[in-house]
Design an enzyme around this catalytic site. Structure first.
Site, mmCIF file in Angstrom:
data_model
loop_
_atom_site.group_PDB
_atom_site.id
_atom_site.type_symbol
_atom_site.label_atom_id
_atom_site.label_comp_id
_atom_site.label_asym_id
_atom_site.label_seq_id
_atom_site.Cartn_x
_atom_site.Cartn_y
_atom_site.Cartn_z
ATOM 1 N N ARG A 34 0.835 -1.217 0.000
ATOM 2 C CA ARG A 34 0.000 0.000 0.000
ATOM 3 C C ARG A 34 0.865 1.261 0.000
ATOM 4 O O ARG A 34 0.534 2.261 0.649
ATOM 5 C CB ARG A 34 -0.960 0.026 1.200
ATOM 6 C CG ARG A 34 -1.921 -1.112 1.242
ATOM 7 C CD ARG A 34 -2.898 -1.136 0.071
ATOM 8 N NE ARG A 34 -3.684 -2.343 0.117
ATOM 9 C CZ ARG A 34 -3.287 -3.512 -0.432
ATOM 10 N NH1 ARG A 34 -2.159 -3.582 -1.102
ATOM 11 N NH2 ARG A 34 -4.039 -4.579 -0.347
ATOM 12 N N SER A 70 -10.806 -0.681 3.469
ATOM 13 C CA SER A 70 -10.007 -0.877 4.689
ATOM 14 C C SER A 70 -9.506 0.471 5.176
ATOM 15 O O SER A 70 -8.793 1.165 4.451
ATOM 16 C CB SER A 70 -8.790 -1.753 4.393
ATOM 17 O OG SER A 70 -9.216 -2.959 3.841
ATOM 18 N N GLU A 119 -4.867 3.535 6.309
ATOM 19 C CA GLU A 119 -4.554 3.333 4.885
ATOM 20 C C GLU A 119 -5.202 4.465 4.074
ATOM 21 O O GLU A 119 -4.675 4.916 3.069
ATOM 22 C CB GLU A 119 -5.114 1.973 4.435
ATOM 23 C CG GLU A 119 -4.931 1.701 2.962
ATOM 24 C CD GLU A 119 -5.501 0.351 2.533
ATOM 25 O OE1 GLU A 119 -5.323 -0.647 3.249
ATOM 26 O OE2 GLU A 119 -6.135 0.324 1.463
HETATM 27 C C1 LIG Z 1 -15.491 -0.654 -0.805
HETATM 28 C C2 LIG Z 1 -14.019 -0.362 -1.041
HETATM 29 C C3 LIG Z 1 -13.150 -1.417 -1.230
HETATM 30 C C4 LIG Z 1 -11.782 -1.167 -1.466
HETATM 31 N N1 LIG Z 1 -10.954 -2.233 -1.675
HETATM 32 C C5 LIG Z 1 -9.631 -2.029 -1.901
HETATM 33 C C6 LIG Z 1 -8.765 -3.144 -2.135
HETATM 34 O O1 LIG Z 1 -9.172 -4.291 -2.160
HETATM 35 N N2 LIG Z 1 -7.457 -2.883 -2.335
HETATM 36 C C7 LIG Z 1 -6.964 -1.602 -2.342
HETATM 37 O O2 LIG Z 1 -5.746 -1.461 -2.541
HETATM 38 N N3 LIG Z 1 -7.768 -0.551 -2.157
HETATM 39 C C8 LIG Z 1 -9.084 -0.719 -1.934
HETATM 40 N N4 LIG Z 1 -9.913 0.358 -1.722
HETATM 41 C C9 LIG Z 1 -9.346 1.715 -1.693
HETATM 42 C C10 LIG Z 1 -9.458 2.497 -3.030
HETATM 43 O O3 LIG Z 1 -10.466 1.978 -3.814
HETATM 44 C C11 LIG Z 1 -8.151 2.492 -3.810
HETATM 45 O O4 LIG Z 1 -7.098 2.995 -3.030
HETATM 46 C C12 LIG Z 1 -8.259 3.308 -5.113
HETATM 47 O O5 LIG Z 1 -7.099 3.136 -5.870
HETATM 48 C C13 LIG Z 1 -8.466 4.801 -4.867
HETATM 49 O O6 LIG Z 1 -8.733 5.389 -6.115
HETATM 50 P P1 LIG Z 1 -9.486 6.772 -6.246
HETATM 51 O O7 LIG Z 1 -9.451 7.152 -7.685
HETATM 52 O O8 LIG Z 1 -10.811 6.703 -5.611
HETATM 53 O O9 LIG Z 1 -8.501 7.711 -5.401
HETATM 54 P P2 LIG Z 1 -8.890 8.999 -4.517
HETATM 55 O O10 LIG Z 1 -9.569 8.561 -3.267
HETATM 56 O O11 LIG Z 1 -9.575 10.012 -5.354
HETATM 57 O O12 LIG Z 1 -7.421 9.508 -4.151
HETATM 58 C C14 LIG Z 1 -6.568 8.726 -3.333
HETATM 59 C C15 LIG Z 1 -5.222 9.466 -3.216
HETATM 60 O O13 LIG Z 1 -4.572 9.508 -4.467
HETATM 61 C C16 LIG Z 1 -4.408 10.857 -4.922
HETATM 62 N N5 LIG Z 1 -4.717 10.829 -6.365
HETATM 63 C C17 LIG Z 1 -5.866 10.424 -6.955
HETATM 64 N N6 LIG Z 1 -5.742 10.460 -8.296
HETATM 65 C C18 LIG Z 1 -4.487 10.906 -8.551
HETATM 66 C C19 LIG Z 1 -3.763 11.191 -9.744
HETATM 67 N N7 LIG Z 1 -4.285 11.006 -10.961
HETATM 68 N N8 LIG Z 1 -2.492 11.657 -9.632
HETATM 69 C C20 LIG Z 1 -1.938 11.875 -8.408
HETATM 70 N N9 LIG Z 1 -2.579 11.627 -7.244
HETATM 71 C C21 LIG Z 1 -3.839 11.153 -7.319
HETATM 72 C C22 LIG Z 1 -5.386 11.692 -4.115
HETATM 73 O O14 LIG Z 1 -4.933 13.022 -3.971
HETATM 74 C C23 LIG Z 1 -5.380 10.931 -2.778
HETATM 75 O O15 LIG Z 1 -4.258 11.283 -2.022
HETATM 76 C C24 LIG Z 1 -11.287 0.155 -1.502
HETATM 77 C C25 LIG Z 1 -12.194 1.224 -1.315
HETATM 78 C C26 LIG Z 1 -13.537 0.968 -1.101
HETATM 79 C C27 LIG Z 1 -14.487 2.120 -0.947
#
Ligand SMILES: Cc1cc2nc3c(=O)[nH]c(=O)nc-3n(C[C@H](O)[C@H](O)[C@H](O)COP(=O)(O)OP(=O)(O)OC[C@H]3O[C@@H](n4cnc5c(N)ncnc54)[C@H](O)[C@@H]3O)c2cc1C
Length: 424
Positions: free
Chosen positions: A244, A318, A414
Protein backbone atom coordinates in the site's frame (compact mmCIF):
# COMPACT_ATOMS: atom_id res chain seq x y z
CA UNK A 1 11.09 26.71 -17.00
CA UNK A 2 7.41 25.92 -17.61
CA UNK A 3 6.49 23.06 -19.95
CA UNK A 4 5.59 22.54 -22.75
CA UNK A 5 8.15 24.59 -24.68
CA UNK A 6 7.31 24.93 -28.41
CA UNK A 7 10.15 24.98 -30.93
CA UNK A 8 10.47 25.17 -34.70
CA UNK A 9 13.54 24.25 -36.71
CA UNK A 10 14.92 27.14 -38.73
CA UNK A 11 13.56 27.27 -42.31
CA UNK A 12 11.50 24.09 -41.95
CA UNK A 13 8.05 23.14 -40.76
CA UNK A 14 9.52 20.70 -38.25
CA UNK A 15 8.26 21.43 -34.78
CA UNK A 16 8.80 20.06 -31.33
CA UNK A 17 6.81 20.41 -28.11
CA UNK A 18 9.21 19.73 -25.25
CA UNK A 19 7.03 18.13 -22.58
CA UNK A 20 9.71 17.86 -19.89
CA UNK A 21 13.44 17.24 -19.41
CA UNK A 22 13.15 13.73 -20.82
CA UNK A 23 10.13 13.89 -23.06
CA UNK A 24 9.21 15.57 -26.33
CA UNK A 25 6.66 15.39 -29.12
CA UNK A 26 8.08 15.82 -32.59
CA UNK A 27 6.33 16.64 -35.87
CA UNK A 28 8.05 16.47 -39.25
CA UNK A 29 6.62 17.23 -42.69
CA UNK A 30 8.15 15.17 -45.48
CA UNK A 31 6.45 16.41 -48.68
CA UNK A 32 2.80 15.47 -48.25
CA UNK A 33 3.59 13.07 -45.43
CA UNK A 34 3.36 14.00 -41.79
CA UNK A 35 5.40 12.10 -39.22
CA UNK A 36 4.65 12.40 -35.52
CA UNK A 37 6.53 10.84 -32.61
CA UNK A 38 6.06 10.91 -28.87
CA UNK A 39 9.62 10.40 -27.60
CA UNK A 40 10.44 9.21 -24.08
CA UNK A 41 14.16 9.68 -23.42
CA UNK A 42 15.52 6.72 -21.48
CA UNK A 43 19.24 7.23 -22.07
CA UNK A 44 21.63 10.08 -21.51
CA UNK A 45 22.25 10.84 -25.25
CA UNK A 46 18.47 11.14 -25.76
CA UNK A 47 18.17 13.57 -22.84
CA UNK A 48 21.12 15.54 -24.16
CA UNK A 49 19.15 15.92 -27.40
CA UNK A 50 16.40 17.72 -25.44
CA UNK A 51 18.94 20.00 -23.79
CA UNK A 52 20.46 20.79 -27.22
CA UNK A 53 17.02 21.72 -28.59
CA UNK A 54 16.57 24.21 -25.77
CA UNK A 55 19.98 25.87 -26.38
CA UNK A 56 19.39 29.48 -27.54
CA UNK A 57 22.10 29.33 -30.24
CA UNK A 58 20.98 26.08 -31.89
CA UNK A 59 18.82 25.54 -34.98
CA UNK A 60 15.62 25.44 -32.91
CA UNK A 61 13.73 28.68 -32.26
CA UNK A 62 11.11 29.09 -29.53
CA UNK A 63 7.65 29.78 -30.93
CA UNK A 64 4.32 30.56 -29.30
CA UNK A 65 1.62 27.98 -28.69
CA UNK A 66 -0.49 29.79 -31.32
CA UNK A 67 2.28 29.51 -33.98
CA UNK A 68 2.77 25.84 -33.07
CA UNK A 69 -0.96 25.20 -33.41
CA UNK A 70 -1.05 26.99 -36.79
CA UNK A 71 1.46 24.44 -38.15
CA UNK A 72 0.19 21.42 -36.20
CA UNK A 73 -3.38 22.26 -35.29
CA UNK A 74 -4.97 19.16 -33.79
CA UNK A 75 -8.22 20.43 -35.35
CA UNK A 76 -10.03 19.89 -32.06
CA UNK A 77 -11.05 22.82 -29.88
CA UNK A 78 -10.09 22.36 -26.25
CA UNK A 79 -13.20 22.62 -24.09
CA UNK A 80 -13.16 25.60 -21.74
CA UNK A 81 -11.90 24.95 -18.27
CA UNK A 82 -14.39 25.92 -15.60
CA UNK A 83 -13.47 26.82 -12.05
CA UNK A 84 -16.46 26.46 -9.77
CA UNK A 85 -16.55 27.93 -6.27
CA UNK A 86 -17.86 26.32 -3.05
CA UNK A 87 -18.64 22.90 -4.51
CA UNK A 88 -20.18 20.20 -2.30
CA UNK A 89 -17.87 17.16 -2.31
CA UNK A 90 -20.15 14.55 -0.68
CA UNK A 91 -21.00 13.00 -4.05
CA UNK A 92 -17.35 12.93 -5.11
CA UNK A 93 -16.12 10.65 -2.30
CA UNK A 94 -17.32 7.17 -1.31
CA UNK A 95 -17.51 8.18 2.37
CA UNK A 96 -20.19 10.66 1.24
CA UNK A 97 -19.35 13.11 4.03
CA UNK A 98 -20.40 16.72 3.46
CA UNK A 99 -17.53 19.12 2.80
CA UNK A 100 -17.11 22.11 0.49
CA UNK A 101 -14.27 22.69 -1.99
CA UNK A 102 -13.23 26.34 -2.20
CA UNK A 103 -12.53 25.74 -5.90
CA UNK A 104 -13.28 22.79 -8.15
CA UNK A 105 -12.25 21.98 -11.74
CA UNK A 106 -12.52 18.87 -13.84
CA UNK A 107 -9.74 18.30 -16.37
CA UNK A 108 -10.07 15.99 -19.36
CA UNK A 109 -6.84 16.76 -21.26
CA UNK A 110 -3.19 17.42 -20.53
CA UNK A 111 -3.58 20.99 -21.78
CA UNK A 112 -6.46 21.62 -19.39
CA UNK A 113 -4.49 20.06 -16.56
CA UNK A 114 -1.54 22.38 -17.17
CA UNK A 115 -3.86 25.38 -17.46
CA UNK A 116 -5.41 24.48 -14.09
CA UNK A 117 -1.96 24.16 -12.53
CA UNK A 118 -1.02 27.60 -13.86
CA UNK A 119 -4.29 29.04 -12.49
CA UNK A 120 -3.58 27.66 -9.02
CA UNK A 121 0.06 28.76 -9.08
CA UNK A 122 -0.84 32.30 -10.08
CA UNK A 123 -3.30 32.57 -7.18
CA UNK A 124 -1.16 30.58 -4.73
CA UNK A 125 -4.05 28.17 -4.16
CA UNK A 126 -3.07 24.69 -2.87
CA UNK A 127 -4.20 21.61 -4.81
CA UNK A 128 -6.09 18.47 -3.95
CA UNK A 129 -6.02 15.85 -6.69
CA UNK A 130 -9.21 13.81 -6.80
CA UNK A 131 -9.83 10.54 -8.62
CA UNK A 132 -12.86 8.49 -7.57
CA UNK A 133 -12.63 9.69 -3.95
CA UNK A 134 -12.62 6.10 -2.62
CA UNK A 135 -9.50 6.39 -0.50
CA UNK A 136 -9.84 9.69 1.30
CA UNK A 137 -11.47 11.11 4.41
CA UNK A 138 -12.13 14.85 4.24
CA UNK A 139 -11.77 16.28 7.74
CA UNK A 140 -13.57 19.52 6.87
CA UNK A 141 -13.99 22.02 4.05
CA UNK A 142 -11.20 21.87 1.49
CA UNK A 143 -9.52 25.23 1.12
CA UNK A 144 -7.89 24.35 -2.19
CA UNK A 145 -8.47 23.82 -5.87
CA UNK A 146 -9.89 20.30 -6.07
CA UNK A 147 -8.71 18.98 -9.41
CA UNK A 148 -10.78 16.06 -10.61
CA UNK A 149 -8.63 14.19 -13.13
CA UNK A 150 -10.92 12.83 -15.84
CA UNK A 151 -8.42 12.08 -18.62
CA UNK A 152 -9.77 9.02 -20.47
CA UNK A 153 -8.78 6.57 -23.21
CA UNK A 154 -7.47 3.00 -23.36
CA UNK A 155 -4.63 2.05 -25.67
CA UNK A 156 -3.24 -1.41 -26.53
CA UNK A 157 0.23 -2.04 -27.86
CA UNK A 158 0.83 -5.75 -28.63
CA UNK A 159 4.14 -7.24 -27.41
CA UNK A 160 5.42 -10.61 -28.66
CA UNK A 161 3.08 -13.49 -29.48
CA UNK A 162 0.62 -13.27 -26.59
CA UNK A 163 1.36 -10.10 -24.60
CA UNK A 164 0.41 -6.44 -24.69
CA UNK A 165 1.08 -3.21 -22.90
CA UNK A 166 -2.37 -1.82 -22.15
CA UNK A 167 -2.48 1.77 -20.94
CA UNK A 168 -5.40 3.81 -19.61
CA UNK A 169 -6.03 7.46 -18.87
CA UNK A 170 -6.02 8.34 -15.15
CA UNK A 171 -9.76 9.09 -15.19
CA UNK A 172 -10.85 5.64 -16.40
CA UNK A 173 -12.84 3.91 -13.63
CA UNK A 174 -10.66 1.02 -12.40
CA UNK A 175 -13.28 -1.74 -12.45
CA UNK A 176 -14.53 -0.74 -15.92
CA UNK A 177 -10.94 -0.85 -17.17
CA UNK A 178 -10.39 -4.33 -15.68
CA UNK A 179 -13.62 -5.52 -17.35
CA UNK A 180 -12.50 -4.06 -20.69
CA UNK A 181 -9.13 -5.87 -20.50
CA UNK A 182 -10.91 -9.16 -19.78
CA UNK A 183 -13.43 -8.58 -22.61
CA UNK A 184 -10.51 -8.19 -25.00
CA UNK A 185 -8.64 -11.24 -23.68
CA UNK A 186 -5.82 -9.33 -21.92
CA UNK A 187 -5.34 -11.12 -18.63
CA UNK A 188 -3.63 -10.31 -15.35
CA UNK A 189 -5.84 -7.84 -13.51
CA UNK A 190 -8.80 -10.17 -12.81
CA UNK A 191 -7.99 -10.58 -9.08
CA UNK A 192 -8.27 -6.78 -8.75
CA UNK A 193 -11.89 -6.70 -9.98
CA UNK A 194 -14.40 -4.43 -8.24
CA UNK A 195 -11.85 -2.21 -6.44
CA UNK A 196 -13.46 1.24 -6.54
CA UNK A 197 -11.67 4.36 -7.78
CA UNK A 198 -9.88 5.35 -10.94
CA UNK A 199 -6.82 4.10 -12.81
CA UNK A 200 -4.73 7.18 -11.91
CA UNK A 201 -4.76 6.43 -8.18
CA UNK A 202 -4.01 2.70 -8.58
CA UNK A 203 -0.21 3.07 -8.36
CA UNK A 204 -0.44 5.63 -5.52
CA UNK A 205 -0.90 2.94 -2.89
CA UNK A 206 -0.09 -0.01 -5.17
CA UNK A 207 -3.64 -1.33 -4.86
CA UNK A 208 -3.90 -5.00 -4.11
CA UNK A 209 -6.40 -7.76 -3.44
CA UNK A 210 -6.59 -11.56 -3.55
CA UNK A 211 -2.86 -12.12 -3.91
CA UNK A 212 -2.19 -9.58 -6.69
CA UNK A 213 -0.91 -6.00 -6.57
CA UNK A 214 -0.71 -3.36 -9.28
CA UNK A 215 3.09 -3.65 -9.19
CA UNK A 216 2.85 -7.26 -10.46
CA UNK A 217 1.64 -6.02 -13.87
CA UNK A 218 2.87 -2.45 -13.87
CA UNK A 219 4.72 -1.26 -17.01
CA UNK A 220 5.00 2.53 -16.62
CA UNK A 221 3.07 5.67 -15.75
CA UNK A 222 3.11 9.19 -17.12
CA UNK A 223 2.83 12.02 -14.62
CA UNK A 224 2.87 15.81 -14.79
CA UNK A 225 5.10 17.63 -12.31
CA UNK A 226 2.96 20.17 -10.44
CA UNK A 227 5.81 22.67 -10.15
CA UNK A 228 6.52 23.19 -13.86
CA UNK A 229 4.08 21.06 -15.89
CA UNK A 230 6.83 18.67 -17.08
CA UNK A 231 5.54 15.31 -18.33
CA UNK A 232 7.73 12.43 -17.09
CA UNK A 233 7.61 8.66 -17.37
CA UNK A 234 8.12 6.46 -14.28
CA UNK A 235 8.97 2.77 -14.50
CA UNK A 236 8.72 0.19 -11.70
CA UNK A 237 12.09 1.09 -10.22
CA UNK A 238 11.21 4.81 -9.91
CA UNK A 239 7.86 4.05 -8.28
CA UNK A 240 9.36 2.13 -5.32
CA UNK A 241 6.22 0.09 -4.73
CA UNK A 242 5.61 -1.52 -1.35
CA UNK A 243 2.61 -2.76 0.64
CA UNK A 244 0.00 0.00 0.00
CA UNK A 245 2.93 2.29 -0.72
CA UNK A 246 4.77 4.02 -3.54
CA UNK A 247 7.15 6.92 -3.93
CA UNK A 248 4.05 9.10 -4.57
CA UNK A 249 2.97 8.62 -0.94
CA UNK A 250 6.48 9.30 0.39
CA UNK A 251 9.36 11.34 -1.12
CA UNK A 252 7.34 12.53 -4.13
CA UNK A 253 4.12 13.17 -2.21
CA UNK A 254 2.13 16.11 -3.59
CA UNK A 255 4.57 16.70 -6.46
CA UNK A 256 2.99 14.80 -9.38
CA UNK A 257 -0.34 14.24 -11.09
CA UNK A 258 -0.59 10.83 -12.73
CA UNK A 259 -2.20 11.07 -16.17
CA UNK A 260 -1.77 7.57 -17.68
CA UNK A 261 -0.86 4.14 -16.35
CA UNK A 262 0.26 1.11 -18.39
CA UNK A 263 0.21 -2.59 -17.54
CA UNK A 264 1.90 -5.73 -18.91
CA UNK A 265 -0.95 -8.11 -19.68
CA UNK A 266 -0.93 -11.46 -21.43
CA UNK A 267 -3.49 -13.71 -23.11
CA UNK A 268 -1.78 -16.65 -21.36
CA UNK A 269 -1.32 -15.15 -17.91
CA UNK A 270 -1.71 -17.90 -15.22
CA UNK A 271 -4.89 -18.09 -13.11
CA UNK A 272 -4.27 -17.16 -9.46
CA UNK A 273 -6.75 -18.97 -7.24
CA UNK A 274 -4.76 -19.70 -4.10
CA UNK A 275 -5.84 -16.70 -2.08
CA UNK A 276 -8.85 -16.26 0.20
CA UNK A 277 -11.99 -18.10 -0.81
CA UNK A 278 -11.39 -18.06 -4.61
CA UNK A 279 -10.71 -21.81 -4.85
CA UNK A 280 -13.84 -22.53 -2.79
CA UNK A 281 -15.96 -20.20 -4.99
CA UNK A 282 -14.75 -22.01 -8.12
CA UNK A 283 -15.21 -25.52 -6.72
CA UNK A 284 -18.12 -26.32 -9.06
CA UNK A 285 -16.04 -25.61 -12.20
CA UNK A 286 -13.54 -28.31 -13.25
CA UNK A 287 -9.96 -26.97 -12.99
CA UNK A 288 -9.25 -27.35 -16.73
CA UNK A 289 -12.36 -25.32 -17.66
CA UNK A 290 -11.74 -22.35 -15.35
CA UNK A 291 -11.12 -19.01 -17.06
CA UNK A 292 -9.83 -15.57 -16.07
CA UNK A 293 -13.43 -14.38 -16.23
CA UNK A 294 -14.39 -17.08 -13.69
CA UNK A 295 -11.69 -15.80 -11.30
CA UNK A 296 -12.93 -12.23 -11.76
CA UNK A 297 -16.54 -13.28 -11.06
CA UNK A 298 -15.47 -15.24 -7.98
CA UNK A 299 -13.58 -12.21 -6.65
CA UNK A 300 -16.63 -10.01 -7.30
CA UNK A 301 -18.95 -12.39 -5.44
CA UNK A 302 -16.59 -12.65 -2.45
CA UNK A 303 -16.11 -8.88 -2.26
CA UNK A 304 -19.86 -8.24 -2.51
CA UNK A 305 -20.52 -10.67 0.36
CA UNK A 306 -17.92 -9.11 2.66
CA UNK A 307 -17.54 -5.41 1.94
CA UNK A 308 -20.17 -2.69 2.24
CA UNK A 309 -21.24 -1.18 -1.08
CA UNK A 310 -20.30 2.54 -0.95
CA UNK A 311 -23.44 3.43 -2.91
CA UNK A 312 -25.46 2.05 0.02
CA UNK A 313 -23.31 2.93 3.04
CA UNK A 314 -20.42 5.39 2.97
CA UNK A 315 -16.93 3.93 3.43
CA UNK A 316 -13.44 3.91 1.95
CA UNK A 317 -12.67 0.19 2.18
CA UNK A 318 -10.01 -0.88 4.69
CA UNK A 319 -9.45 2.13 6.90
CA UNK A 320 -6.22 0.74 8.41
CA UNK A 321 -3.17 -1.02 6.99
CA UNK A 322 -2.21 -4.45 8.27
CA UNK A 323 0.66 -3.67 10.67
CA UNK A 324 4.08 -5.28 10.38
CA UNK A 325 6.08 -6.06 13.53
CA UNK A 326 9.56 -7.51 14.19
CA UNK A 327 9.71 -11.32 14.57
CA UNK A 328 10.51 -11.09 18.31
CA UNK A 329 7.39 -8.97 18.95
CA UNK A 330 5.28 -11.37 16.86
CA UNK A 331 6.61 -14.29 18.90
CA UNK A 332 5.55 -12.66 22.20
CA UNK A 333 2.13 -11.78 20.77
CA UNK A 334 1.65 -15.38 19.57
CA UNK A 335 2.47 -16.69 23.07
CA UNK A 336 -0.07 -14.33 24.66
CA UNK A 337 -2.71 -14.79 21.91
CA UNK A 338 -2.29 -18.24 20.30
CA UNK A 339 -5.14 -17.72 17.78
CA UNK A 340 -3.66 -14.46 16.39
CA UNK A 341 -3.18 -14.72 12.58
CA UNK A 342 0.44 -13.97 11.60
CA UNK A 343 2.00 -13.77 8.14
CA UNK A 344 5.82 -13.98 8.02
CA UNK A 345 7.33 -11.58 5.46
CA UNK A 346 10.59 -11.60 3.55
CA UNK A 347 13.37 -10.24 5.74
CA UNK A 348 11.96 -11.67 9.00
CA UNK A 349 9.20 -9.18 9.88
CA UNK A 350 5.66 -10.47 10.49
CA UNK A 351 2.42 -8.98 9.18
CA UNK A 352 -0.62 -9.01 11.48
CA UNK A 353 -4.29 -8.79 10.51
CA UNK A 354 -5.57 -5.33 11.52
CA UNK A 355 -9.19 -6.56 11.21
CA UNK A 356 -8.55 -9.34 13.76
CA UNK A 357 -6.86 -6.93 16.21
CA UNK A 358 -9.79 -4.49 15.96
CA UNK A 359 -12.37 -7.24 16.32
CA UNK A 360 -10.60 -8.69 19.37
CA UNK A 361 -10.58 -5.19 20.88
CA UNK A 362 -14.38 -5.25 20.73
CA UNK A 363 -15.04 -2.77 17.92
CA UNK A 364 -16.76 -4.89 15.26
CA UNK A 365 -20.27 -3.52 14.70
CA UNK A 366 -19.68 -0.56 17.06
CA UNK A 367 -22.11 2.26 16.20
CA UNK A 368 -22.14 5.98 16.99
CA UNK A 369 -25.46 6.56 15.20
CA UNK A 370 -24.09 8.53 12.25
CA UNK A 371 -20.98 6.36 11.80
CA UNK A 372 -19.32 3.24 13.14
CA UNK A 373 -17.32 0.08 12.48
CA UNK A 374 -18.74 -2.32 9.87
CA UNK A 375 -20.58 -5.30 11.33
CA UNK A 376 -19.00 -7.86 8.96
CA UNK A 377 -15.51 -6.40 8.51
CA UNK A 378 -13.91 -4.57 11.45
CA UNK A 379 -11.28 -3.01 9.17
CA UNK A 380 -13.92 -0.82 7.50
CA UNK A 381 -15.28 2.36 9.10
CA UNK A 382 -18.74 3.28 7.84
CA UNK A 383 -20.74 6.49 7.50
CA UNK A 384 -24.51 6.06 7.86
CA UNK A 385 -25.24 9.75 7.20
CA UNK A 386 -24.79 13.05 8.98
CA UNK A 387 -21.29 12.51 10.42
CA UNK A 388 -18.42 14.94 9.96
CA UNK A 389 -14.98 13.83 8.82
CA UNK A 390 -13.58 14.78 12.22
CA UNK A 391 -16.09 12.53 13.98
CA UNK A 392 -15.04 9.58 11.82
CA UNK A 393 -11.40 10.43 12.49
CA UNK A 394 -12.10 10.57 16.26
CA UNK A 395 -13.52 7.03 16.01
CA UNK A 396 -10.44 5.91 14.05
CA UNK A 397 -8.22 7.34 16.78
CA UNK A 398 -10.21 5.56 19.49
CA UNK A 399 -9.84 2.27 17.59
CA UNK A 400 -6.07 2.82 17.21
CA UNK A 401 -5.64 3.71 20.91
CA UNK A 402 -7.65 0.67 22.00
CA UNK A 403 -5.67 -1.76 19.79
CA UNK A 404 -2.45 -0.21 21.07
CA UNK A 405 -3.66 -0.56 24.66
CA UNK A 406 -4.57 -4.23 24.26
CA UNK A 407 -1.77 -5.50 21.99
CA UNK A 408 0.89 -2.76 22.03
CA UNK A 409 0.57 -2.60 18.21
CA UNK A 410 0.30 0.78 16.49
CA UNK A 411 -2.21 0.85 13.60
CA UNK A 412 -1.77 3.27 10.72
CA UNK A 413 -4.58 4.56 8.48
CA UNK A 414 -4.55 3.33 4.89
CA UNK A 415 -7.09 5.98 3.89
CA UNK A 416 -5.65 9.42 3.03
CA UNK A 417 -6.52 12.01 5.68
CA UNK A 418 -7.28 15.36 4.03
CA UNK A 419 -7.01 18.43 6.25
CA UNK A 420 -7.03 21.52 4.06
CA UNK A 421 -9.42 23.83 5.91
CA UNK A 422 -8.26 27.44 6.35
CA UNK A 423 -7.31 26.89 10.01
CA UNK A 424 -5.38 23.64 9.32
C1 LIG B 1 -15.49 -0.65 -0.80
C2 LIG B 1 -14.02 -0.36 -1.04
C3 LIG B 1 -13.15 -1.42 -1.23
C4 LIG B 1 -11.78 -1.17 -1.47
N1 LIG B 1 -10.95 -2.23 -1.67
C5 LIG B 1 -9.63 -2.03 -1.90
C6 LIG B 1 -8.77 -3.14 -2.13
O1 LIG B 1 -9.17 -4.29 -2.16
N2 LIG B 1 -7.46 -2.88 -2.34
C7 LIG B 1 -6.96 -1.60 -2.34
O2 LIG B 1 -5.75 -1.46 -2.54
N3 LIG B 1 -7.77 -0.55 -2.16
C8 LIG B 1 -9.08 -0.72 -1.93
N4 LIG B 1 -9.91 0.36 -1.72
C9 LIG B 1 -9.35 1.72 -1.69
C10 LIG B 1 -9.46 2.50 -3.03
O3 LIG B 1 -10.47 1.98 -3.81
C11 LIG B 1 -8.15 2.49 -3.81
O4 LIG B 1 -7.10 3.00 -3.03
C12 LIG B 1 -8.26 3.31 -5.11
O5 LIG B 1 -7.10 3.14 -5.87
C13 LIG B 1 -8.47 4.80 -4.87
O6 LIG B 1 -8.73 5.39 -6.11
P1 LIG B 1 -9.49 6.77 -6.25
O7 LIG B 1 -9.45 7.15 -7.69
O8 LIG B 1 -10.81 6.70 -5.61
O9 LIG B 1 -8.50 7.71 -5.40
P2 LIG B 1 -8.89 9.00 -4.52
O10 LIG B 1 -9.57 8.56 -3.27
O11 LIG B 1 -9.58 10.01 -5.35
O12 LIG B 1 -7.42 9.51 -4.15
C14 LIG B 1 -6.57 8.73 -3.33
C15 LIG B 1 -5.22 9.47 -3.22
O13 LIG B 1 -4.57 9.51 -4.47
C16 LIG B 1 -4.41 10.86 -4.92
N5 LIG B 1 -4.72 10.83 -6.37
C17 LIG B 1 -5.87 10.42 -6.96
N6 LIG B 1 -5.74 10.46 -8.30
C18 LIG B 1 -4.49 10.91 -8.55
C19 LIG B 1 -3.76 11.19 -9.74
N7 LIG B 1 -4.28 11.01 -10.96
N8 LIG B 1 -2.49 11.66 -9.63
C20 LIG B 1 -1.94 11.88 -8.41
N9 LIG B 1 -2.58 11.63 -7.24
C21 LIG B 1 -3.84 11.15 -7.32
C22 LIG B 1 -5.39 11.69 -4.11
O14 LIG B 1 -4.93 13.02 -3.97
C23 LIG B 1 -5.38 10.93 -2.78
O15 LIG B 1 -4.26 11.28 -2.02
C24 LIG B 1 -11.29 0.15 -1.50
C25 LIG B 1 -12.19 1.22 -1.31
C26 LIG B 1 -13.54 0.97 -1.10
C27 LIG B 1 -14.49 2.12 -0.95
Amino acid sequence: MEYPVYLQMTETENVVAVQGPSRFWEGQKLGQRVLQHDVVCHTWPERQRVLDMLEPDGPWTRISKESFNRVWSPGVEEPDLEFEAHVELARWTTFGISSKARWFARVTTLTQLRAALAWAKEREVPLLVLGGGSNMLLHGDVHALVLQVDIRGVDVSPQGATGAIVSAGAGEPWHGFVMQTLDEGWHGLENLSLIPGNVGASPMQNIGAYGVEVKDHFAWLDAVRIEDGALERFDTSNCQFGYRESVFKREERGKWIIVRVAFHLDRESPLRMGYGAIEHELASIPVERRTHRDVSEAVIRIRQSKLPDPTVVGNAGSFFKNPTVPAAVAQKLAEAHPSMPQYPQEGGAVKLAAGWLIEQSGWKGHSRETHGVHEKQALVLVHFGGATGQEVWALAQDVMASVHGKFGVQLEPEVNQIQMHPSA
